[in-house]
Design an enzyme around this catalytic site. Structure first.
Site, PDB file in Angstrom:
ATOM      1  N   GLU A 185     -14.204   4.102   6.462  1.00 29.44           N
ATOM      2  CA  GLU A 185     -13.122   4.678   7.269  1.00 29.44           C
ATOM      3  C   GLU A 185     -13.538   4.876   8.722  1.00 29.44           C
ATOM      4  O   GLU A 185     -14.682   5.242   9.024  1.00 29.44           O
ATOM      5  CB  GLU A 185     -12.687   6.013   6.649  1.00 29.44           C
ATOM      6  N   ARG A 203     -13.860   4.842  -0.713  1.00 28.91           N
ATOM      7  CA  ARG A 203     -13.749   5.024   0.747  1.00 28.91           C
ATOM      8  C   ARG A 203     -14.784   6.047   1.186  1.00 28.91           C
ATOM      9  O   ARG A 203     -14.923   7.092   0.556  1.00 28.91           O
ATOM     10  CB  ARG A 203     -12.341   5.513   1.087  1.00 28.91           C
ATOM     11  N   GLU A 238     -11.830   8.885  -1.847  1.00 32.06           N
ATOM     12  CA  GLU A 238     -12.693   9.091  -0.685  1.00 32.06           C
ATOM     13  C   GLU A 238     -13.675  10.244  -0.891  1.00 32.06           C
ATOM     14  O   GLU A 238     -13.507  11.058  -1.812  1.00 32.06           O
ATOM     15  CB  GLU A 238     -11.817   9.342   0.552  1.00 32.06           C
ATOM     16  N   ASN A 254      -9.306  -0.632   7.853  1.00 29.95           N
ATOM     17  CA  ASN A 254      -8.079   0.140   8.022  1.00 29.95           C
ATOM     18  C   ASN A 254      -7.653   0.092   9.483  1.00 29.95           C
ATOM     19  O   ASN A 254      -8.204   0.806  10.317  1.00 29.95           O
ATOM     20  CB  ASN A 254      -8.343   1.588   7.570  1.00 29.95           C
ATOM     21  N   TYR A 282       0.845  -1.196   0.000  1.00 34.84           N
ATOM     22  CA  TYR A 282       0.000   0.000   0.000  1.00 34.84           C
ATOM     23  C   TYR A 282       0.872   1.234   0.000  1.00 34.84           C
ATOM     24  O   TYR A 282       1.851   1.309   0.735  1.00 34.84           O
ATOM     25  CB  TYR A 282      -0.847  -0.018   1.278  1.00 34.84           C
ATOM     26  N   HIS A 341      -7.733   3.898  -3.995  1.00 36.07           N
ATOM     27  CA  HIS A 341      -8.954   4.233  -3.250  1.00 36.07           C
ATOM     28  C   HIS A 341      -9.163   5.734  -3.277  1.00 36.07           C
ATOM     29  O   HIS A 341      -8.217   6.521  -3.183  1.00 36.07           O
ATOM     30  CB  HIS A 341      -9.006   3.634  -1.846  1.00 36.07           C
TER      31      HIS A 341
HETATM   32  C1  LIG Z   1      -5.116   5.324   5.396  1.00 38.10           C
HETATM   33  C2  LIG Z   1      -4.744   6.762   5.401  1.00 38.10           C
HETATM   34  O1  LIG Z   1      -5.606   7.455   4.541  1.00 38.10           O
HETATM   35  C3  LIG Z   1      -3.330   6.950   4.837  1.00 38.10           C
HETATM   36  O2  LIG Z   1      -3.088   7.980   4.192  1.00 38.10           O
HETATM   37  O3  LIG Z   1      -2.490   6.090   5.086  1.00 38.10           O
HETATM   38  C4  LIG Z   1      -4.741   7.394   6.810  1.00 38.10           C
HETATM   39  C5  LIG Z   1      -3.955   6.618   7.834  1.00 38.10           C
HETATM   40  C6  LIG Z   1      -3.638   7.335   9.134  1.00 38.10           C
HETATM   41  O4  LIG Z   1      -3.554   8.570   9.159  1.00 38.10           O
HETATM   42  O5  LIG Z   1      -3.398   6.640  10.120  1.00 38.10           O
HETATM   43  C7  LIG Z   1      -6.198   7.584   7.234  1.00 38.10           C
HETATM   44  O6  LIG Z   1      -6.786   6.655   7.799  1.00 38.10           O
HETATM   45  O7  LIG Z   1      -6.740   8.679   6.967  1.00 38.10           O
HETATM   46 MG   LIG Z   2      -4.857   8.786   3.272  1.00 38.63          MG
END
Ligand SMILES: C[C@](O)(C(=O)O)[C@H](CC(=O)O)C(=O)O
Ligand SMILES: [Mg+2]
Length: 292
Positions: free
Chosen positions: A187, A157, A114, A209, A43, A112
């Site tokens: 999320e 998302r 959002e 997540n 990722y 992904h």
């Molecule tokens: C998944 C996420 O979008 C990310 O950019 O890695 C973040 C992760 C985090 O800040 O812990 C999110 O959940 O917004």
């Molecule tokens: Mg992010």
């Protein structure tokens, strides 16, 4: 080696791992380590690009090309299918389409997108704002229409739970799936029960997540499997650990004047070279210049 597209390989990994663990890699070398450790997918975190590559907070300040640069580095170094965080898609419908096309060309397997407003925040921070369901559906449509490989994965998302509640979040997810989203990323869930509700409602793979120090408890893979989750994301776990280890080294060098107290926390030169396949390169180099 396989000739299947990255998207097809990502779908295969989701279908055969239950659930698929998707690990964050903030750079090419991390992706190589994840691959050699036995993971099946990596990722690229939007927060990771902002924090690690640019020293910025995760507030929508990085653009398509900032992320693409890191995507290309990772897909050049690792064969694992890569899921990429494209935040809100970096603009309007044409920009979103371009983001998807460029990600596909750069060798990503999945993205992904959002439903936060463009001035986005980390999903686990307060005071998020989201666009209308209709606007999110347009974003998803732009993604689906833009891909050239039908197997390239579009994951939608929704950040709606914290803003409008569970009912709205599920409604949005269903609308995204009806528009062609292949997978759903709800999320900042708080309970396993909420994951179960999403899984029952959307009938496509759902991602959990499991980011540290956020709103979601650190549910185990087994717990999430029992809720019907198909993908578990650890976006910044290795990054957080690397950061703590690095800071410790910087502090010890100042305090101690040498690195002997922290040498055990370091990956050795041999270990580094193993992951990089260094010796094979060296042999080639020797062969190349053997007549000199
Ligand atoms: C998944 C996420 O979008 C990310 O950019 O890695 C973040 C992760 C985090 O800040 O812990 C999110 O959940 O917004
Ligand atoms: Mg992010």
């Amino acid at each position: 080696m396989t000739t299947a597209s990255p998207g097809a390989r990502f779908r295969h990994a989701v279908a055969t791992q239950s659930p698929l663990q998707v690990v964050g890699a903030v750079n090419a070398y991390c992706a190589m380590m994840a691959e050699q450790a036995g993971h099946h997918a990596v990722y690229l975190s939007g927060g990771g690009v902002a924090n690690a590559s640019y020293g910025l907070p995760d507030l929508g300040m990085t653009d398509l090309h900032d992320v693409l640069e890191d995507v290309r580095r990772i897909t050049s170094a690792s064969n694992l299918p890569l899921l990429v965080d494209i935040d809100t898609g970096f603009g309007g419908a044409f920009n979103i389409a371009r983001s998807v096309q460029q990600m596909e060309k750069a060798g990503a397997a999945a993205v992904h997108i959002e439903d936060q407003v463009q001035q986005k925040r980390c999903g686990h921070r307060p005071n998020k704002a989201i666009v209308s369901q209709a606007e999110m559906v347009d974003r998803v449509k732009a993604c689906v229409d833009a891909r050239t490989d039908d197997d390239f994965v579009i994951m939608a998302r929704t950040d709606a739970l914290a803003v409008e509640g569970m009912e709205s979040a599920i409604e949005r997810a269903i609308a995204c799936v009806d528009t062609g989203a292949d997978m759903i990323f709800p999320e900042a869930m708080i309970t396993l029960e909420q994951y179960k509700e999403f899984v029952a409602a959307v009938k496509v793979p759902v991602l959990a997540n499991i980011t540290e120090f956020g709103a979601t408890p650190l549910f185990s893979k087994a717990e999430l499997a029992s809720a019907g989750i198909d993908l578990v994301l650890y976006p910044l776990s290795a990054f957080r650990a690397m950061n703590k280890a690095a800071l410790n080294v910087y502090q010890h060098l100042l305090q101690d004047g040498h690195q002997r107290n922290v040498i055990d926390t370091m990956q050795t030169r041999n270990e580094l070279y193993e992951f990089l396949n260094y010796h094979e390169y060296e042999d080639k180099l020797d062969a190349l210049f053997s007549t000199k």
